[in-house]
Scaffold this motif. Structure first.
Motif, PDB file in Angstrom:
ATOM      1  N   PHE A  33      33.356  35.366  16.289  1.00 43.84           N
ATOM      2  CA  PHE A  33      34.486  36.292  16.186  1.00 43.84           C
ATOM      3  C   PHE A  33      33.911  37.689  15.986  1.00 43.84           C
ATOM      4  O   PHE A  33      33.311  37.985  14.948  1.00 43.84           O
ATOM      5  CB  PHE A  33      35.400  35.910  15.019  1.00 43.84           C
ATOM      6  CG  PHE A  33      35.964  34.523  15.139  1.00 43.84           C
ATOM      7  CD1 PHE A  33      37.153  34.295  15.816  1.00 43.84           C
ATOM      8  CD2 PHE A  33      35.284  33.430  14.597  1.00 43.84           C
ATOM      9  CE1 PHE A  33      37.659  33.012  15.947  1.00 43.84           C
ATOM     10  CE2 PHE A  33      35.791  32.150  14.728  1.00 43.84           C
ATOM     11  CZ  PHE A  33      36.969  31.941  15.407  1.00 43.84           C
ATOM     12  N   VAL A  34      34.053  38.516  17.009  1.00 44.87           N
ATOM     13  CA  VAL A  34      33.535  39.882  16.977  1.00 44.87           C
ATOM     14  C   VAL A  34      34.686  40.818  16.643  1.00 44.87           C
ATOM     15  O   VAL A  34      35.736  40.794  17.298  1.00 44.87           O
ATOM     16  CB  VAL A  34      32.908  40.269  18.335  1.00 44.87           C
ATOM     17  CG1 VAL A  34      32.537  41.746  18.351  1.00 44.87           C
ATOM     18  CG2 VAL A  34      31.677  39.408  18.600  1.00 44.87           C
ATOM     19  N   ALA A  35      34.494  41.621  15.615  1.00 36.99           N
ATOM     20  CA  ALA A  35      35.553  42.533  15.166  1.00 36.99           C
ATOM     21  C   ALA A  35      34.928  43.700  14.414  1.00 36.99           C
ATOM     22  O   ALA A  35      33.775  43.635  13.983  1.00 36.99           O
ATOM     23  CB  ALA A  35      36.544  41.786  14.264  1.00 36.99           C
ATOM     24  N   GLU A  36      35.719  44.770  14.250  1.00 33.76           N
ATOM     25  CA  GLU A  36      35.189  45.942  13.563  1.00 33.76           C
ATOM     26  C   GLU A  36      35.090  45.733  12.060  1.00 33.76           C
ATOM     27  O   GLU A  36      34.305  46.397  11.384  1.00 33.76           O
ATOM     28  CB  GLU A  36      36.047  47.173  13.882  1.00 33.76           C
ATOM     29  CG  GLU A  36      35.953  47.593  15.337  1.00 33.76           C
ATOM     30  CD  GLU A  36      36.632  48.928  15.616  1.00 33.76           C
ATOM     31  OE1 GLU A  36      36.699  49.755  14.681  1.00 33.76           O
ATOM     32  OE2 GLU A  36      37.086  49.147  16.751  1.00 33.76           O
ATOM     33  N   THR A  37      35.908  44.804  11.507  1.00 35.78           N
ATOM     34  CA  THR A  37      35.853  44.517  10.071  1.00 35.78           C
ATOM     35  C   THR A  37      35.884  43.004   9.854  1.00 35.78           C
ATOM     36  O   THR A  37      36.348  42.237  10.711  1.00 35.78           O
ATOM     37  CB  THR A  37      37.051  45.131   9.342  1.00 35.78           C
ATOM     38  OG1 THR A  37      38.261  44.502   9.801  1.00 35.78           O
ATOM     39  CG2 THR A  37      37.134  46.639   9.587  1.00 35.78           C
ATOM     40  N   GLU A  38      35.422  42.602   8.681  1.00 31.90           N
ATOM     41  CA  GLU A  38      35.440  41.180   8.352  1.00 31.90           C
ATOM     42  C   GLU A  38      36.871  40.674   8.240  1.00 31.90           C
ATOM     43  O   GLU A  38      37.179  39.545   8.642  1.00 31.90           O
ATOM     44  CB  GLU A  38      34.690  40.936   7.045  1.00 31.90           C
ATOM     45  CG  GLU A  38      34.570  39.454   6.702  1.00 31.90           C
ATOM     46  CD  GLU A  38      33.661  39.202   5.512  1.00 31.90           C
ATOM     47  OE1 GLU A  38      33.455  38.019   5.169  1.00 31.90           O
ATOM     48  OE2 GLU A  38      33.139  40.189   4.940  1.00 31.90           O
ATOM     49  N   ALA A  39      37.757  41.519   7.723  1.00 29.88           N
ATOM     50  CA  ALA A  39      39.158  41.106   7.589  1.00 29.88           C
ATOM     51  C   ALA A  39      39.772  40.804   8.947  1.00 29.88           C
ATOM     52  O   ALA A  39      40.513  39.829   9.121  1.00 29.88           O
ATOM     53  CB  ALA A  39      39.943  42.208   6.878  1.00 29.88           C
ATOM     54  N   GLU A  40      39.442  41.644   9.942  1.00 29.94           N
ATOM     55  CA  GLU A  40      39.963  41.416  11.291  1.00 29.94           C
ATOM     56  C   GLU A  40      39.392  40.128  11.876  1.00 29.94           C
ATOM     57  O   GLU A  40      40.127  39.341  12.504  1.00 29.94           O
ATOM     58  CB  GLU A  40      39.606  42.605  12.189  1.00 29.94           C
ATOM     59  CG  GLU A  40      40.158  42.496  13.601  1.00 29.94           C
ATOM     60  CD  GLU A  40      39.694  43.637  14.493  1.00 29.94           C
ATOM     61  OE1 GLU A  40      39.920  43.552  15.725  1.00 29.94           O
ATOM     62  OE2 GLU A  40      39.087  44.597  13.974  1.00 29.94           O
ATOM     63  N   ALA A  41      38.098  39.875  11.636  1.00 31.47           N
ATOM     64  CA  ALA A  41      37.482  38.641  12.126  1.00 31.47           C
ATOM     65  C   ALA A  41      38.114  37.427  11.451  1.00 31.47           C
ATOM     66  O   ALA A  41      38.378  36.400  12.097  1.00 31.47           O
ATOM     67  CB  ALA A  41      35.978  38.676  11.878  1.00 31.47           C
ATOM     68  N   GLN A  42      38.373  37.564  10.133  1.00 29.35           N
ATOM     69  CA  GLN A  42      38.973  36.466   9.382  1.00 29.35           C
ATOM     70  C   GLN A  42      40.362  36.143   9.907  1.00 29.35           C
ATOM     71  O   GLN A  42      40.740  34.976  10.069  1.00 29.35           O
ATOM     72  CB  GLN A  42      39.051  36.850   7.907  1.00 29.35           C
ATOM     73  CG  GLN A  42      39.299  35.674   6.973  1.00 29.35           C
ATOM     74  CD  GLN A  42      38.063  34.843   6.751  1.00 29.35           C
ATOM     75  OE1 GLN A  42      37.042  35.352   6.314  1.00 29.35           O
ATOM     76  NE2 GLN A  42      38.147  33.548   7.054  1.00 29.35           N
ATOM     77  N   ALA A  43      41.098  37.200  10.230  1.00 30.50           N
ATOM     78  CA  ALA A  43      42.448  36.992  10.760  1.00 30.50           C
ATOM     79  C   ALA A  43      42.396  36.300  12.113  1.00 30.50           C
ATOM     80  O   ALA A  43      43.190  35.396  12.405  1.00 30.50           O
ATOM     81  CB  ALA A  43      43.163  38.339  10.876  1.00 30.50           C
ATOM     82  N   ASN A  44      41.440  36.704  12.956  1.00 32.98           N
ATOM     83  CA  ASN A  44      41.293  36.085  14.278  1.00 32.98           C
ATOM     84  C   ASN A  44      40.870  34.624  14.165  1.00 32.98           C
ATOM     85  O   ASN A  44      41.149  33.819  15.056  1.00 32.98           O
ATOM     86  CB  ASN A  44      40.257  36.860  15.105  1.00 32.98           C
ATOM     87  CG  ASN A  44      40.738  38.249  15.473  1.00 32.98           C
ATOM     88  OD1 ASN A  44      41.934  38.519  15.461  1.00 32.98           O
ATOM     89  ND2 ASN A  44      39.804  39.130  15.782  1.00 32.98           N
ATOM     90  N   ALA A  45      40.159  34.302  13.075  1.00 28.88           N
ATOM     91  CA  ALA A  45      39.693  32.920  12.879  1.00 28.88           C
ATOM     92  C   ALA A  45      40.728  32.058  12.180  1.00 28.88           C
ATOM     93  O   ALA A  45      40.456  30.882  11.880  1.00 28.88           O
ATOM     94  CB  ALA A  45      38.391  32.929  12.081  1.00 28.88           C
ATOM     95  N   GLY A  46      41.881  32.616  11.901  1.00 32.25           N
ATOM     96  CA  GLY A  46      42.923  31.831  11.251  1.00 32.25           C
ATOM     97  C   GLY A  46      42.607  31.519   9.812  1.00 32.25           C
ATOM     98  O   GLY A  46      43.094  30.512   9.267  1.00 32.25           O
ATOM     99  N   GLY A  47      41.800  32.356   9.182  1.00 35.96           N
ATOM    100  CA  GLY A  47      41.505  32.161   7.770  1.00 35.96           C
ATOM    101  C   GLY A  47      40.384  31.185   7.504  1.00 35.96           C
ATOM    102  O   GLY A  47      40.102  30.876   6.331  1.00 35.96           O
TER     103      GLY A  47
END
Length: 888
Positions: A431-445
């Motif tokens: 999961f590539v994202a600008e922030t960890e929170a965005e990556a976490q959201a994309n990963a469904g938590g």
């Protein structure tokens, strides 16, 4: 007007003026109504110190920046440093080791904090050294490739490229540094020629009917061999293609394949293929249908033997260092009868330029950029002329590399740097994202772990032309100063930095990062050899500044920078240009002592005297020539243009010719005597000196600024002065030829005196023959100057009696009687003797240069010296023969 000291002291002047320039904010762009002009400094490593290559690079940039500022442009020179991942981590680890601490004893966060502490205390020494060189950068906006704004740009670029499918993770071969445990770029690999061995091995055919011979410099890699390749047109092996050999030691069966990589003319014509540990073999393997995931890997990150996927490496070899494994493998091959022979040979080995260990091609998962796609606009920009490369000869290199570009490995296994914004779940999904929170959201938590790798420093520095201006924010500075006007770069980073800036600039801002790319050569020693610590021929620019001043070093580097050529730096040249600064200093002191000060006009003063009309015209010609050379980025021509004008025209001739005018003792034209002549001359001389200081300022900023302010009360310091504008109306059709004639006549007489050993104090008569009326008039007007500067006792049109020397200037012959002055017969004999000696040496050198064996086999520097000596002796012979001819 401030009286100048008798002694020129560069050190005191440089420290004082640089401090004032910086404190008063004179390097900052502040002319919002003016045309913007922009250049970025290639960011030196934060660990670095000023070396002679930096000095050249920065001097060339500063010349352009100061010139643009004087032209009234809103000049911005962006400065900053690169976080230099591997170099900085190495320095900090070394510091920790001296305290008995290893990096691995600390958490990653603690180590990174320690690096930031080191940067605050010790990093940035090079920026202080750049100031000593006179770099007029905008220090108020100094950037760092790890500062928050720049880091945000780096992360955005990574994420956007990934989402566009232009950045991906792949298993490929990389240059692996076993000491640092990271992939490194080609730039960080140093190829050395060492004495090694060539092991010739026998690989038995599967059916026992014979064997095939291969050779290698790395016999241990046979533990991971996956094929043997032969050329498809090699008749010796045509029937073997498709059959198998059984590898010694491992017993692995591998196919014999046909591939053009195998050269029938080299060795046996058959080569072992280890796709997991050789760049050429990797491509051969892929052409043969092998997938990278299936390629065998026999080494770990520290270059120790590991078990291959098929489990065929003998257990007692697992865990051995690669070189210990080499010895063991060779012993087994020899014992089994598989070692045909061993050949001593010089081989090329790749070394890490910082670690000093042999680099291994290693198959590993890394992040890659689709450079071939990004390269297309950069190729077209140069082809269409949208980007100008100077010298133009480098265009071919640009095209060759970019048109054949490989995927760009951008990940590094370090702790210091921009950590890759990618997170993985337990199943290996990324999961590539600008922030960890965005990556976490994309990963469904789901629980995630972040990729531990950091980005290659070239990835971040490729954003330098626009991220330093505020991108991705659409700042006023970005809108005003992008694209940059020019980039100054060493040719050796054309691939690693220049081309990548072009790729990223086009992709993210839709246009070129700079209009012109100027590539300079290397600074070599006086003999033309590449500088290295091992040779002991490196040059410390700070030491040269200590001895001769920054102005002298800067002028040397600029004067020797000839497009497309390396610089052979001789300290004598630096000393010579320090003397040039002293010459200008003394000329200014002479002017001060004679009432010549700052000019009160930008336009040239009105002049009636020929000498003053002449120097105004010469100044205009110099401005024109300098403008043309600067526009073409001809640093050598620019520096030499102003040098010859200052030394030859202004100091050696103009100031000498006007001395009587300043004292009221002599006029050079009708009505040119007395106070009017003196006043006019002072005005003209002051104006010319002002133009000199402005023109010379980009090259020698310190001495020119000091003289500018000492010569009068100024509204602005020189750094903010106005660049002179050439005016063709100031070129005088009569005064120019007349004073040129006077200079040629005096120079010819002086030359004859020197060649014939006429004592300096001897005043001899000058007899004139065949002079036209115009020449006679000139002789009358300039008789005083001729007698004073050529040490002539009198001028006569009567015939000379006895032995004499002759000089011809235009239509007239000028005769110097020598009876009683020198022994003419003895002088004739001396000149004949030295002429013959010079001719013998000239002819001997010519014969040597005509010998193909010498030209082809001797060292290049020996051939070059012979050519230079030949030219010198030929010139000497010609000079002595000309002197003999003068004696008649």
């Amino acid at each position: 007007m401030t009286e100048l000291p008798k002694t020129f002291d560069p050190a005191e002047i440089e420290a004082r003026w640089y401090r004032r320039w910086e404190e008063e904010g004179l390097f900052r762009p502040s002319r919002r109504e003016a045309e913007p002009w922009t250049i970025v400094m290639p960011p030196p490593n934060v660990t670095g110190s000023l070396h002679i290559g930096h000095a050249l690079d920065v001097t060339l940039q500063d010349v352009l920046t100061r010139h643009a500022r004087l032209q009234g442009k809103d000049a911005l020179w962006v400065v900053g440093t690169d976080h230099a991942g591997i170099a900085t981590q190495m320095v900090v680890e070394r510091n920790l080791a001296s305290q008995g601490v290893k990096r691995t004893d600390m958490s990653r966060e603690s180590f990174v904090d320690h690096v930031w502490e080191w940067k605050a205390q010790s990093g940035g020494a090079i920026t202080r050294q750049l100031r000593r060189l006179g770099a007029s950068c905008d220090w108020t906006n100094e950037r760092f490739t790890m500062d928050p704004g720049f880091s945000a740009a780096v992360i955005k670029v990574f994420v956007q490229l990934y989402r566009e499918g232009l950045l991906y993770r792949d298993k490929r071969l990389v240059n692996w540094d076993p000491k640092f445990g990271t992939a490194i770029s080609d730039l960080e690999v140093e190829t050395r020629e060492v004495q090694g061995k060539f092991w010739h091995l026998k690989y038995p055919l599967e059916d026992g009917s014979g064997f095939i011979q291969v050779a290698t410099t790395r016999p241990e890699t046979m533990l991971a061999d996956m094929a043997v390749a032969v050329h498809p047109d090699d008749d010796r092996y045509r029937d073997l293609v498709g059959r198998k050999v059984r590898l010694p030691i491992t017993g692995r069966l591998v196919r014999i394949i046909a591939d053009e990589h195998a050269d029938p003319e080299l060795g046996s014509g058959a080569v072992k293929i280890t796709p997991g540990h050789d760049f050429n073999d990797f491509e051969v393997g892929r052409r043969a249908g092998m997938k990278p995931v299936d390629m065998l890997n026999m080494l770990d990150a520290e270059a120790r033997v590991v078990q291959t996927q098929d489990g065929l490496v003998p257990a007692d070899l697992v865990g051995l260092d690669r070189f210990a494994a080499r010895e063991r493998v060779v012993e087994r091959l020899d014992a089994g009868g598989f070692l045909e022979r061993v050949e001593d040979r010089s081989i090329q080995l790749p070394y890490g330029d910082r670690s000093g260990v042999v680099i291994e091609p290693w198959l590993t998962d890394q992040w890659y950029v689709d450079a071939a796609t990004l390269a297309k606009p950069a190729i077209e920009a140069v082809r269409s002329g949208d980007i100008r490369i100077v010298p133009k000869s480098w265009e071919k290199t640009w095209f060759n590399w970019l048109e054949n570009i490989q995927p760009w490995c951008v990940s590094r296994q370090l702790w210091w740097g921009h950590q890759i914004p990618a997170w993985y779940d337990d199943q290996g999904n990324v999961f590539v994202a600008e922030t960890e929170a965005e990556a976490q959201a994309n990963a469904g938590g789901r629980p995630l772990r972040r990729d531990p790798d950091v980005l290659d420093t070239w990835f971040s520095s490729a954003l330098w032309p626009f991220a330093t201006l505020g991108w991705p924010e659409q700042t006023e500075t970005l809108r005003r100063h992008y694209p940059n006007d020019v980039l100054i770069s060493g040719f050796d980073i054309i691939f690693f930095w220049d081309a990548r800036m072009a790729m990223q600039g086009f992709h993210f801002l839709g246009e070129r990062p700079w209009k012109t790319l100027y590539l300079h050569g290397l600074v070599r020693d006086a003999k033309g050899q590449k500088m290295s610590k091992s040779k002991g021929n490196t040059v410390d620019p700070l030491g040269l500044i200590d001895r001769y001043g920054a102005d002298a070093l800067r002028f040397t580097l600029a004067a020797m920078e000839s497009q497309g050529r390396d610089i052979k730096l001789d300290e004598k040249r630096v000393e010579g240009y320090r003397n040039f600064g002293t010459k200008l200093w003394n000329a200014a002191r002479f002017c001060q002592a004679n009432g010549i000060g700052a000019s009160n006009t930008i336009e040239p003063p009105r002049a009636s005297l020929a000498i003053n009309r002449w120097i105004v015209g010469e100044t205009m010609r110099t401005i024109q020539a300098l403008d043309l050379a600067m526009a073409e980025l001809r640093y050598d021509e620019s520096a030499n243009t102003i040098y010859h004008f200052v030394w030859d025209r202004f100091c050696d001739w103009y100031l000498e010719l006007i001395k009587p005018l300043l004292s009221g003792a002599e006029g050079l034209a009708a009505g040119g005597q007395g106070e009017d002549a003196g006043a006019e001359t002072r005005q003209v001389a002051g104006w010319v000196l002002d133009q000199i200081l402005v023109m010379l300022h980009p090259f020698m900023p310190f001495v020119t600024e000091e003289l500018w302010n000492a010569l009068g009360d100024r509204t602005n310091p020189l750094i903010l002065a106005k660049w002179p504008v050439p005016d063709a109306r100031a070129l005088d059709a009569e005064a120019g030829p007349e004073i040129d004639w006077l200079i040629r006549l005096i120079g010819a007489i002086r030359g004859a005196r020197a060649e014939l050993n006429i004592p300096p104090g001897a005043r001899i008569a000058l007899h004139v023959r065949d002079a036209a009326l115009a020449t006679t008039d000139r002789l009358a007007r300039h008789a005083g100057a001729i007698q004073r500067l050529a040490r002539i006792g009198g001028i006569s049109d009567a015939p000379a009696i006895g032995g004499a020397a002759q000089v011809v200037v235009d239509e007239a012959t000028f005769v110097l009687p020598l009876e009683g002055v020198i022994d003419v017969a003895a002088e004739r004999a001396r000149l004949a003797k030295v002429a013959e000696a010079a001719e013998r040496e000239r002819d001997s050198l010519a014969a040597r240069l005509a010998n193909p064996n010498f030209v082809e086999r001797a060292k290049p520097e020996a051939v070059e010296k012979a050519r230079a000596d030949h030219e010198e002796k030929a010139a000497e012979a010609e000079k002595y023969r000309a002197a003999l001819d003068r004696l008649g």
